[in-house]
Write a protein that holds these residues in place. Structure first.
Motif, short mmCIF file in Angstrom:
data_model
loop_
_atom_site.label_atom_id
_atom_site.label_comp_id
_atom_site.label_asym_id
_atom_site.label_seq_id
_atom_site.Cartn_x
_atom_site.Cartn_y
_atom_site.Cartn_z
N PHE A 91 47.16 18.84 -29.40
CA PHE A 91 48.60 18.81 -29.59
C PHE A 91 48.95 18.39 -31.01
O PHE A 91 48.23 17.62 -31.62
CB PHE A 91 49.27 17.80 -28.64
N GLY A 92 50.10 18.87 -31.46
CA GLY A 92 50.67 18.40 -32.71
C GLY A 92 51.68 17.30 -32.42
O GLY A 92 52.00 17.04 -31.26
N PRO A 93 52.19 16.66 -33.44
CA PRO A 93 53.14 15.57 -33.24
C PRO A 93 54.45 16.05 -32.64
O PRO A 93 54.90 17.16 -32.89
CB PRO A 93 53.36 15.02 -34.65
N LEU A 138 46.96 6.70 -18.00
CA LEU A 138 45.95 6.18 -18.92
C LEU A 138 45.72 7.31 -19.91
O LEU A 138 45.63 8.47 -19.53
CB LEU A 138 44.64 5.84 -18.21
N ILE A 139 45.59 6.97 -21.19
CA ILE A 139 45.45 7.96 -22.25
C ILE A 139 44.15 7.72 -23.01
O ILE A 139 43.86 6.58 -23.39
CB ILE A 139 46.63 7.87 -23.25
N LEU A 140 43.40 8.76 -23.22
CA LEU A 140 42.21 8.70 -24.07
C LEU A 140 42.39 9.71 -25.20
O LEU A 140 42.42 10.92 -24.97
CB LEU A 140 40.95 9.04 -23.28
N VAL A 141 42.57 9.19 -26.42
CA VAL A 141 42.67 10.06 -27.60
C VAL A 141 41.23 10.32 -28.04
O VAL A 141 40.55 9.43 -28.53
CB VAL A 141 43.48 9.40 -28.73
N ARG A 142 40.77 11.54 -27.84
CA ARG A 142 39.37 11.86 -28.13
C ARG A 142 39.15 12.19 -29.60
O ARG A 142 38.08 11.92 -30.13
CB ARG A 142 38.92 13.03 -27.24
N GLU A 143 40.15 12.78 -30.25
CA GLU A 143 39.99 13.15 -31.65
C GLU A 143 41.35 13.24 -32.31
O GLU A 143 42.34 13.63 -31.68
CB GLU A 143 39.28 14.51 -31.73
N ARG A 144 41.40 12.88 -33.59
CA ARG A 144 42.62 13.05 -34.38
C ARG A 144 42.22 13.64 -35.72
O ARG A 144 41.31 13.14 -36.37
CB ARG A 144 43.33 11.71 -34.58
N THR A 145 42.90 14.69 -36.14
CA THR A 145 42.59 15.33 -37.42
C THR A 145 43.82 15.36 -38.30
O THR A 145 44.94 15.16 -37.83
CB THR A 145 42.10 16.78 -37.21
N GLY A 146 43.61 15.60 -39.58
CA GLY A 146 44.72 15.75 -40.52
C GLY A 146 45.21 14.45 -41.11
O GLY A 146 46.30 14.40 -41.68
N GLU A 147 44.42 13.40 -41.03
CA GLU A 147 44.87 12.11 -41.57
C GLU A 147 44.56 11.98 -43.02
O GLU A 147 43.64 12.47 -43.55
CB GLU A 147 44.23 10.96 -40.80
N LYS A 149 53.33 8.38 -29.28
CA LYS A 149 53.11 7.19 -30.12
C LYS A 149 51.66 6.72 -30.03
O LYS A 149 51.04 6.42 -31.04
CB LYS A 149 54.07 6.08 -29.68
N ILE A 150 51.11 6.67 -28.81
CA ILE A 150 49.71 6.29 -28.64
C ILE A 150 48.80 7.29 -29.36
O ILE A 150 47.88 6.90 -30.07
CB ILE A 150 49.35 6.21 -27.13
N CYS A 151 49.08 8.56 -29.18
CA CYS A 151 48.22 9.60 -29.74
C CYS A 151 48.15 9.56 -31.26
O CYS A 151 47.09 9.82 -31.84
CB CYS A 151 48.69 10.98 -29.28
N PHE A 152 49.25 9.26 -31.92
CA PHE A 152 49.28 9.34 -33.38
C PHE A 152 49.24 8.00 -34.09
O PHE A 152 49.11 7.96 -35.31
CB PHE A 152 50.49 10.16 -33.83
N PHE A 201 53.26 14.89 -39.76
CA PHE A 201 53.15 16.30 -40.13
C PHE A 201 51.71 16.63 -40.55
O PHE A 201 51.10 15.94 -41.35
CB PHE A 201 54.11 16.62 -41.27
N GLY A 202 51.15 17.68 -39.95
CA GLY A 202 49.81 18.13 -40.29
C GLY A 202 48.70 17.53 -39.45
O GLY A 202 47.56 17.94 -39.54
N LYS A 203 49.03 16.55 -38.62
CA LYS A 203 48.01 15.94 -37.76
C LYS A 203 47.93 16.67 -36.43
O LYS A 203 48.88 17.28 -35.97
CB LYS A 203 48.36 14.47 -37.49
N LYS A 204 46.76 16.58 -35.80
CA LYS A 204 46.52 17.12 -34.45
C LYS A 204 45.70 16.09 -33.69
O LYS A 204 44.89 15.38 -34.27
CB LYS A 204 45.74 18.43 -34.51
N VAL A 205 45.91 16.04 -32.37
CA VAL A 205 45.12 15.17 -31.51
C VAL A 205 44.57 15.96 -30.33
O VAL A 205 45.19 16.91 -29.88
CB VAL A 205 45.92 13.96 -30.98
N THR A 206 43.41 15.54 -29.86
CA THR A 206 42.84 16.06 -28.63
C THR A 206 42.87 14.91 -27.64
O THR A 206 42.34 13.84 -27.92
CB THR A 206 41.40 16.56 -28.85
N VAL A 207 43.52 15.14 -26.49
CA VAL A 207 43.87 14.06 -25.58
C VAL A 207 43.44 14.37 -24.15
O VAL A 207 43.50 15.51 -23.71
CB VAL A 207 45.41 13.86 -25.59
#
Length: 191
Positions: free
Chosen positions: A149-151, A182-191, A160-163, A81-87
């Motif tokens: 994206f949010g969770p 193939l997944i590239l998580v470029r950024e994760r916020t809200g941690e 699962k990979i993203c978060f 909850f509260g996290k975001k990812v750029t994928v």
């Protein structure tokens, strides 16, 4: 209590228990509001997950008869909850892919392993490979960028990979109902 007391938020927080005044002060109205919003989100997700569907419903990206409701993770919505990812991703879909870039699963996995070795963890090489090889019609023109994206908004293995996995690293190949990724998580916020 009086009718006037019933309107005060602290009254509702203390219903159902003999709580001392000190303990009641520990429960704050904004905390209850956050809990209520989280509960509402879970309830909406639960209702969506178990609502009836039409068997002829079409996906906006052209996949038919794929009921993705069973692939999304409400638990991730709560735990992240509260996290975001750029994928970004590279998708190799089934042979009948409308882009003409699809393959059988084993061939797709092997090709993605080769691409992963060539790319390393370089975002620029990843974007170039996505433009050349991905069968995702929405993202290959923009280097595989899926946006933010949010969770719980992506299928479970990708969510699962993203978060949970490392940011800035190419992950996979991973399978989803749409193919191999193939997944590239470029950024994760809200941690």
């Amino acid at each position: 209590t009086t009718a006037q007391d019933d309107l005060h938020p602290d009254f509702w927080l203390s219903i159902g228990a003999d709580i001392t005044t000190t303990t009641t002060k520990l429960i704050h109205y904004p905390t209850m509001r956050s809990f209520s919003l989280l509960f509402a989100a879970v309830l909406v997700g639960f209702c969506a997950a178990f609502s009836p569907t039409s068997s002829n419903r079409q996906s906006p990206v052209g996949y038919s008869n794929v009921d993705t409701r069973h692939y999304f993770d409400i638990g991730s919505m709560i735990s992240n909850f509260g996290k975001k990812v750029t994928v970004s991703h590279i998708l190799i879909g089934p042979p009948q892919s409308k882009t003409g870039r699809g393959m059988e699963q084993d061939d797709a996995t092997a090709r993605l392993e080769e691409l992963k070795a060539e790319i390393g963890d370089d975002p620029e090489k990843f974007a170039e490979a996505a433009e050349e090889f991905s069968s995702c019609r929405a993202s290959y023109p923009v280097g595989g960028d899926l946006g933010e994206f949010g969770p719980g908004m992506l299928v479970k293995p990708i969510d699962k990979i993203c978060f949970e996995d490392e940011v800035g690293v190419v992950h996979g190949p991973v399978s989803s109902p749409f193919g191999e990724h193939l997944i590239l998580v470029r950024e994760r916020t809200g941690e």
